[in-house]
Design a protein around this motif. Structure first.
Motif, PDB file in Angstrom:
ATOM      1  N   ASN A 199     -33.556 -12.981  45.994  1.00 25.56           N
ATOM      2  CA  ASN A 199     -34.826 -12.279  45.268  1.00 25.56           C
ATOM      3  C   ASN A 199     -36.241 -11.901  45.529  1.00 25.56           C
ATOM      4  OD1 ASN A 199     -33.114 -12.972  43.089  1.00 25.56           O
ATOM      5  ND2 ASN A 199     -33.800 -15.214  43.658  1.00 25.56           N
ATOM      6  N   GLU A 200     -35.673 -12.305  46.796  1.00 29.77           N
ATOM      7  CA  GLU A 200     -37.680 -11.864  47.671  1.00 29.77           C
ATOM      8  C   GLU A 200     -37.566 -10.328  47.684  1.00 29.77           C
ATOM      9  OE1 GLU A 200     -39.898 -13.266  51.745  1.00 29.77           O
ATOM     10  OE2 GLU A 200     -38.217 -14.037  51.234  1.00 29.77           O
ATOM     11  N   LEU A 201     -35.924 -10.054  48.551  1.00 27.37           N
ATOM     12  CA  LEU A 201     -35.986  -8.628  48.596  1.00 27.37           C
ATOM     13  C   LEU A 201     -36.324  -7.525  48.058  1.00 27.37           C
ATOM     14  CD1 LEU A 201     -33.299  -8.943  51.481  1.00 27.37           C
ATOM     15  CD2 LEU A 201     -35.255  -8.256  51.680  1.00 27.37           C
ATOM     16  N   ILE A 202     -35.724  -8.335  46.721  1.00 27.82           N
ATOM     17  CA  ILE A 202     -35.726  -7.354  45.279  1.00 27.82           C
ATOM     18  C   ILE A 202     -37.240  -7.141  44.716  1.00 27.82           C
ATOM     19  CG2 ILE A 202     -35.327  -7.300  42.779  1.00 27.82           C
ATOM     20  CD1 ILE A 202     -32.873  -6.700  44.063  1.00 27.82           C
ATOM     21  N   SER A 203     -37.950  -8.366  44.934  1.00 28.34           N
ATOM     22  CA  SER A 203     -39.860  -8.594  44.864  1.00 28.34           C
ATOM     23  C   SER A 203     -40.453  -7.109  45.545  1.00 28.34           C
ATOM     24  CB  SER A 203     -40.133  -9.610  44.224  1.00 28.34           C
ATOM     25  OG  SER A 203     -39.691  -9.651  45.457  1.00 28.34           O
ATOM     26  N   ALA A 211     -29.391  -4.687  49.409  1.00 32.17           N
ATOM     27  CA  ALA A 211     -27.931  -4.201  48.632  1.00 32.17           C
ATOM     28  C   ALA A 211     -26.829  -4.816  50.461  1.00 32.17           C
ATOM     29  CB  ALA A 211     -27.759  -2.958  48.373  1.00 32.17           C
ATOM     30  N   CYS A 212     -27.603  -4.731  50.527  1.00 31.88           N
ATOM     31  CA  CYS A 212     -26.391  -5.214  52.206  1.00 31.88           C
ATOM     32  C   CYS A 212     -26.589  -6.355  51.906  1.00 31.88           C
ATOM     33  CB  CYS A 212     -27.322  -4.865  53.471  1.00 31.88           C
ATOM     34  SG  CYS A 212     -27.044  -2.834  53.724  1.00 31.88           S
ATOM     35  N   PHE A 213     -27.626  -7.174  51.712  1.00 34.46           N
ATOM     36  CA  PHE A 213     -27.915  -9.085  52.048  1.00 34.46           C
ATOM     37  C   PHE A 213     -26.933  -9.560  51.168  1.00 34.46           C
ATOM     38  CE2 PHE A 213     -29.678 -13.159  51.101  1.00 34.46           C
ATOM     39  CZ  PHE A 213     -30.200 -13.166  52.930  1.00 34.46           C
ATOM     40  N   ALA A 214     -26.633  -9.020  49.510  1.00 32.86           N
ATOM     41  CA  ALA A 214     -25.560  -9.418  48.477  1.00 32.86           C
ATOM     42  C   ALA A 214     -24.097  -9.242  49.232  1.00 32.86           C
ATOM     43  CB  ALA A 214     -26.719  -8.483  47.715  1.00 32.86           C
ATOM     44  N   ASN A 224     -21.463 -10.609  41.473  1.00 29.77           N
ATOM     45  CA  ASN A 224     -21.205 -10.608  40.313  1.00 29.77           C
ATOM     46  C   ASN A 224     -22.185 -10.269  39.185  1.00 29.77           C
ATOM     47  OD1 ASN A 224     -23.730 -12.245  40.319  1.00 29.77           O
ATOM     48  ND2 ASN A 224     -23.106 -14.115  41.412  1.00 29.77           N
ATOM     49  N   ILE A 225     -21.796 -10.160  37.986  1.00 28.38           N
ATOM     50  CA  ILE A 225     -22.542  -9.171  37.363  1.00 28.38           C
ATOM     51  C   ILE A 225     -24.043  -9.202  37.036  1.00 28.38           C
ATOM     52  CG2 ILE A 225     -22.029  -8.582  34.494  1.00 28.38           C
ATOM     53  CD1 ILE A 225     -20.681  -7.633  36.347  1.00 28.38           C
ATOM     54  N   GLY A 226     -24.292 -10.735  37.818  1.00 34.40           N
ATOM     55  CA  GLY A 226     -25.819 -11.008  37.373  1.00 34.40           C
ATOM     56  C   GLY A 226     -26.576 -10.404  38.510  1.00 34.40           C
ATOM     57  N   THR A 227     -25.856  -9.759  39.666  1.00 36.46           N
ATOM     58  CA  THR A 227     -26.485  -9.306  41.457  1.00 36.46           C
ATOM     59  C   THR A 227     -26.490  -7.434  40.599  1.00 36.46           C
ATOM     60  OG1 THR A 227     -25.860 -10.388  42.746  1.00 36.46           O
ATOM     61  CG2 THR A 227     -26.505  -8.180  43.285  1.00 36.46           C
ATOM     62  N   VAL A 228     -25.340  -7.443  40.162  1.00 34.94           N
ATOM     63  CA  VAL A 228     -25.760  -6.108  38.679  1.00 34.94           C
ATOM     64  C   VAL A 228     -26.629  -5.649  38.278  1.00 34.94           C
ATOM     65  CG1 VAL A 228     -23.980  -4.336  37.592  1.00 34.94           C
ATOM     66  CG2 VAL A 228     -23.022  -5.054  39.442  1.00 34.94           C
ATOM     67  N   ASP A 229     -27.330  -6.830  36.930  1.00 35.60           N
ATOM     68  CA  ASP A 229     -27.508  -6.621  36.254  1.00 35.60           C
ATOM     69  C   ASP A 229     -29.016  -7.035  36.989  1.00 35.60           C
ATOM     70  OD1 ASP A 229     -25.773  -6.530  34.929  1.00 35.60           O
ATOM     71  OD2 ASP A 229     -26.373  -8.642  33.759  1.00 35.60           O
ATOM     72  N   LYS A 230     -29.319  -6.846  38.376  1.00 38.64           N
ATOM     73  CA  LYS A 230     -30.671  -7.143  38.422  1.00 38.64           C
ATOM     74  C   LYS A 230     -31.021  -5.255  39.218  1.00 38.64           C
ATOM     75  CE  LYS A 230     -31.335 -11.681  40.040  1.00 38.64           C
ATOM     76  NZ  LYS A 230     -32.644 -12.919  41.267  1.00 38.64           N
ATOM     77  N   PHE A 231     -29.796  -5.052  39.670  1.00 36.03           N
ATOM     78  CA  PHE A 231     -29.966  -3.373  40.407  1.00 36.03           C
ATOM     79  C   PHE A 231     -30.349  -2.626  39.543  1.00 36.03           C
ATOM     80  CE2 PHE A 231     -28.569  -5.290  44.621  1.00 36.03           C
ATOM     81  CZ  PHE A 231     -28.900  -5.152  44.887  1.00 36.03           C
ATOM     82  N   LYS A 232     -29.291  -2.682  38.118  1.00 41.41           N
ATOM     83  CA  LYS A 232     -29.266  -2.170  36.520  1.00 41.41           C
ATOM     84  C   LYS A 232     -31.052  -2.114  36.149  1.00 41.41           C
ATOM     85  CE  LYS A 232     -24.905  -1.653  34.857  1.00 41.41           C
ATOM     86  NZ  LYS A 232     -24.310  -1.898  33.818  1.00 41.41           N
ATOM     87  N   ALA A 233     -31.239  -3.673  36.639  1.00 40.90           N
ATOM     88  CA  ALA A 233     -33.279  -3.423  35.539  1.00 40.90           C
ATOM     89  C   ALA A 233     -34.089  -2.135  37.451  1.00 40.90           C
ATOM     90  CB  ALA A 233     -33.301  -5.063  36.094  1.00 40.90           C
ATOM     91  N   VAL A 234     -34.062  -2.468  37.960  1.00 34.57           N
ATOM     92  CA  VAL A 234     -34.594  -1.518  38.862  1.00 34.57           C
ATOM     93  C   VAL A 234     -34.192   0.365  38.907  1.00 34.57           C
ATOM     94  CG1 VAL A 234     -34.923  -1.074  41.632  1.00 34.57           C
ATOM     95  CG2 VAL A 234     -34.124  -3.581  40.610  1.00 34.57           C
ATOM     96  N   GLY A 235     -33.473  -0.201  37.967  1.00 33.22           N
ATOM     97  CA  GLY A 235     -32.955   1.731  38.011  1.00 33.22           C
ATOM     98  C   GLY A 235     -32.972   3.128  39.032  1.00 33.22           C
ATOM     99  N   LYS A 236     -33.747   3.849  38.427  1.00 31.03           N
ATOM    100  CA  LYS A 236     -33.785   4.955  39.731  1.00 31.03           C
ATOM    101  C   LYS A 236     -34.939   4.899  40.024  1.00 31.03           C
ATOM    102  CE  LYS A 236     -29.811   7.945  38.363  1.00 31.03           C
ATOM    103  NZ  LYS A 236     -28.945   9.379  37.831  1.00 31.03           N
ATOM    104  N   ILE A 237     -35.215   5.247  40.819  1.00 30.24           N
ATOM    105  CA  ILE A 237     -36.762   5.507  42.105  1.00 30.24           C
ATOM    106  C   ILE A 237     -36.464   6.705  42.253  1.00 30.24           C
ATOM    107  CG2 ILE A 237     -37.789   4.524  43.440  1.00 30.24           C
ATOM    108  CD1 ILE A 237     -36.809   1.891  43.338  1.00 30.24           C
ATOM    109  N   LYS A 238     -37.819   8.115  42.225  1.00 28.81           N
ATOM    110  CA  LYS A 238     -37.824   9.268  43.322  1.00 28.81           C
ATOM    111  C   LYS A 238     -37.866   8.592  44.561  1.00 28.81           C
ATOM    112  CE  LYS A 238     -39.740  14.160  42.136  1.00 28.81           C
ATOM    113  NZ  LYS A 238     -41.270  14.007  41.124  1.00 28.81           N
ATOM    114  N   GLY A 239     -37.338   9.838  44.934  1.00 27.65           N
ATOM    115  CA  GLY A 239     -36.893  10.105  46.287  1.00 27.65           C
ATOM    116  C   GLY A 239     -36.602   9.029  46.997  1.00 27.65           C
ATOM    117  N   ARG A 240     -35.806   7.978  46.542  1.00 30.10           N
ATOM    118  CA  ARG A 240     -34.965   7.194  47.315  1.00 30.10           C
ATOM    119  C   ARG A 240     -33.759   6.538  46.851  1.00 30.10           C
ATOM    120  NH1 ARG A 240     -38.639   1.843  47.107  1.00 30.10           N
ATOM    121  NH2 ARG A 240     -36.522   0.743  49.010  1.00 30.10           N
TER     122      ARG A 240
END
Length: 483
Positions: A199-203, A211-214, A224-240
């Motif tokens: 959660n700290e790395l995401i924040s 991603a590697c940590f998970a 799990n799907i909970g982790t997938v949902d967290k990454f989905k909430a981040v969305g796409k980031i330009k240039g990354r």
């Protein structure tokens, strides 16, 4: 004369030096005043900036509005409503995505307090369990002593019970004590650390590290799907890199190390993510390296992608066929082979797995109306009888509105002549004479008069077959029964 001239020059020089001295003194004073004014101005500007930092010049035009709108009350109210909605949205996002740094410090302090309480409770628990053990020994000794003839003292029974417990019961009690002690506690701390660190790395926005940590989390607790949902909430980031795709790349790359593939739910999400980013190469690697859990849904997603992207269709069909094979979905596996044009391989597959029914084969030619496939199904193959009736295939194609394919088959058989038609009808064990008459009617309706006549002629030539005219009312169908 010369003396007077020299005195005049000396006098002019002294006067000039005096004036230069006066000018320099005046310049120094003026420079000091300028520096002082600059200092005062800078201090004044700093005060103004601090005081009027959020103030804007009302005489300037409002960004995003033309002059006419800026003096229109309705337009201003509408723009104000837009700004208020935007402010409320930003405020809501801040309340969800961000927490004060002090909150983290409070949580850490709370965790330290709870860990201390846990240590105290564990210490008390050990003491109480030891007392409980002692009471059990005394209780057992007392029960045994009361049942005995009391020839020995109670103390002897207690000592004997202790020896018995040392030999038999202590191991079990010790195991019970250890079960709740260091190992599980450390494991719980480790799992808690992984959750908090993720959660700290995401924040912090370090999504690649997250991603590697998970992906390497113990017992796959973060896969799990909970982790997938967290990454989905981040969305796409330009240039990354796309964070969600980075997560699945890390998960599938480590799945082989765990000696078991990624579960079906994550597999499906990973394949969808890879294909949405047009990374078919990743999906090919995951499937061929057996890093996924095979499922019908995953193969269906790959097939749909192939239908939408013609240049990748062959690869998608080959991948889907692998998955269908592993899942035992023989009908869909054969369909993939046929859509790839591998008719002979499909025929071998059908003969290898003998659980294909006539309905399955009819559905196959409906989904893949390949002329060569229908020919192979309705003719002998490797010395074995046809798998499908030609006559029934013709009737089925016309019944499901696949007239063009049916006419093409009729054209093909019409070119072979009457002998070829007769041979086909004799070898067709599934189509009765009445159904062949229906085929003849279809031929007549679609302009194949000669083919219709040939079929009817062959039907008349069969032993025991007599044609009855519809206009002949004198024929008694039951006459042979009462003869």
């Amino acid at each position: 004369m010369r003396k007077d001239l020299l005195m005049n020059i000396t006098s002019y020089t002294e006067t000039f030096l005096i004036r230069m001295k006066i000018i320099e003194n005046n310049s120094s004073e003026i420079q000091l005043q300028i520096d002082k004014m600059k200092q005062l101005r800078a201090e004044y500007d700093m005060k103004e900036v601090k005081h009027f930092f959020s103030c804007k010049d009302p005489s300037k035009p409002i960004p995003g509005m033309i002059l006419e709108e800026s003096v229109n009350l309705d337009a201003l109210n509408k723009y104000l409503k837009h700004l208020e909605d935007k402010y409320a949205e930003i405020k809501q996002l801040m309340s969800k995505k961000y927490v004060p740094a002090q909150r983290k410090a409070d949580l850490e302090e709370e965790m330290i307090m709870k860990l201390k309480r846990r240590d105290v409770a564990e210490s008390l628990n050990k003491e109480l369990r030891f007392r409980h053990q002692r009471l059990q020994i005394i209780s057992y000794a007392l029960t045994s002593w009361l049942k005995s003839d009391k020839s020995s003292s109670f103390q002897d029974f207690v000592e004997q019970s202790e020896k018995t417990k040392d030999l038999q019961g202590d191991l079990g009690i010790g195991e019970e004590l250890c079960d709740e002690d260091p190992g599980k506690a450390k494991e719980a701390e480790l799992l808690l650390y992984y959750f908090e660190r993720f959660n700290e790395l995401i924040s912090l926005g370090e999504y690649e590290k997250a991603a590697c940590f998970a992906a390497t989390s113990p017992r796959r607790i973060l896969q799990n799907i909970g982790t997938v949902d967290k990454f989905k909430a981040v969305g796409k980031i330009k240039g990354r890199p796309f964070p969600l795709l980075s997560f699945f790349e890390a998960v599938f790359s480590t799945s082989h190390a765990h000696r078991r593939p990624v579960n079906a739910e994550l597999t499906l999400e990973g394949i969808k993510c890879g294909l949405s980013e047009k990374r078919l190469d990743l999906v090919i690697n995951w499937v061929t390296q057996e890093r996924i859990t095979y499922s019908e849904a995953a193969a269906d997603v790959i097939c749909d992608y192939g239908e939408q992207h013609a240049h990748s269709k062959a690869k998608c069909l080959a991948l889907a066929q692998i998955i269908y094979n592993e899942c035992g979905l023989n009908n869909k596996a054969v369909l993939c082979l046929c859509k790839q044009g591998q008719i002979h391989e499909a025929m071998e597959y059908i003969q290898q797995f003998k659980d294909f029914t006539s309905d399955d084969l009819m559905q196959l030619i409906q989904l893949c109306p390949h002329f060569e496939l229908i020919q192979c199904l309705t003719k002998e193959w490797n010395g074995k009888p046809p798998l499908l009736s030609f006559g029934l295939a013709i009737l089925y194609l016309f019944s499901v509105d696949m007239k063009k394919v049916g006419i093409k088959l009729l054209q093909e058989i019409n070119q072979g002549g009457k002998d070829a038609i007769e041979q086909l009808m004799i070898n067709d064990l599934f189509c009765c004479l009445g159904r062949w008459q229906e085929v003849a009617n279809i031929c007549l309706q679609n302009g194949f008069d000669r083919l219709c006549n040939d079929i009817m002629s062959i039907l008349r030539s069969q032993a025991g077959v007599t044609e009855i005219s519809e206009d002949d009312d004198t024929v008694n169908l039951m006459q042979h029964v009462f003869w």
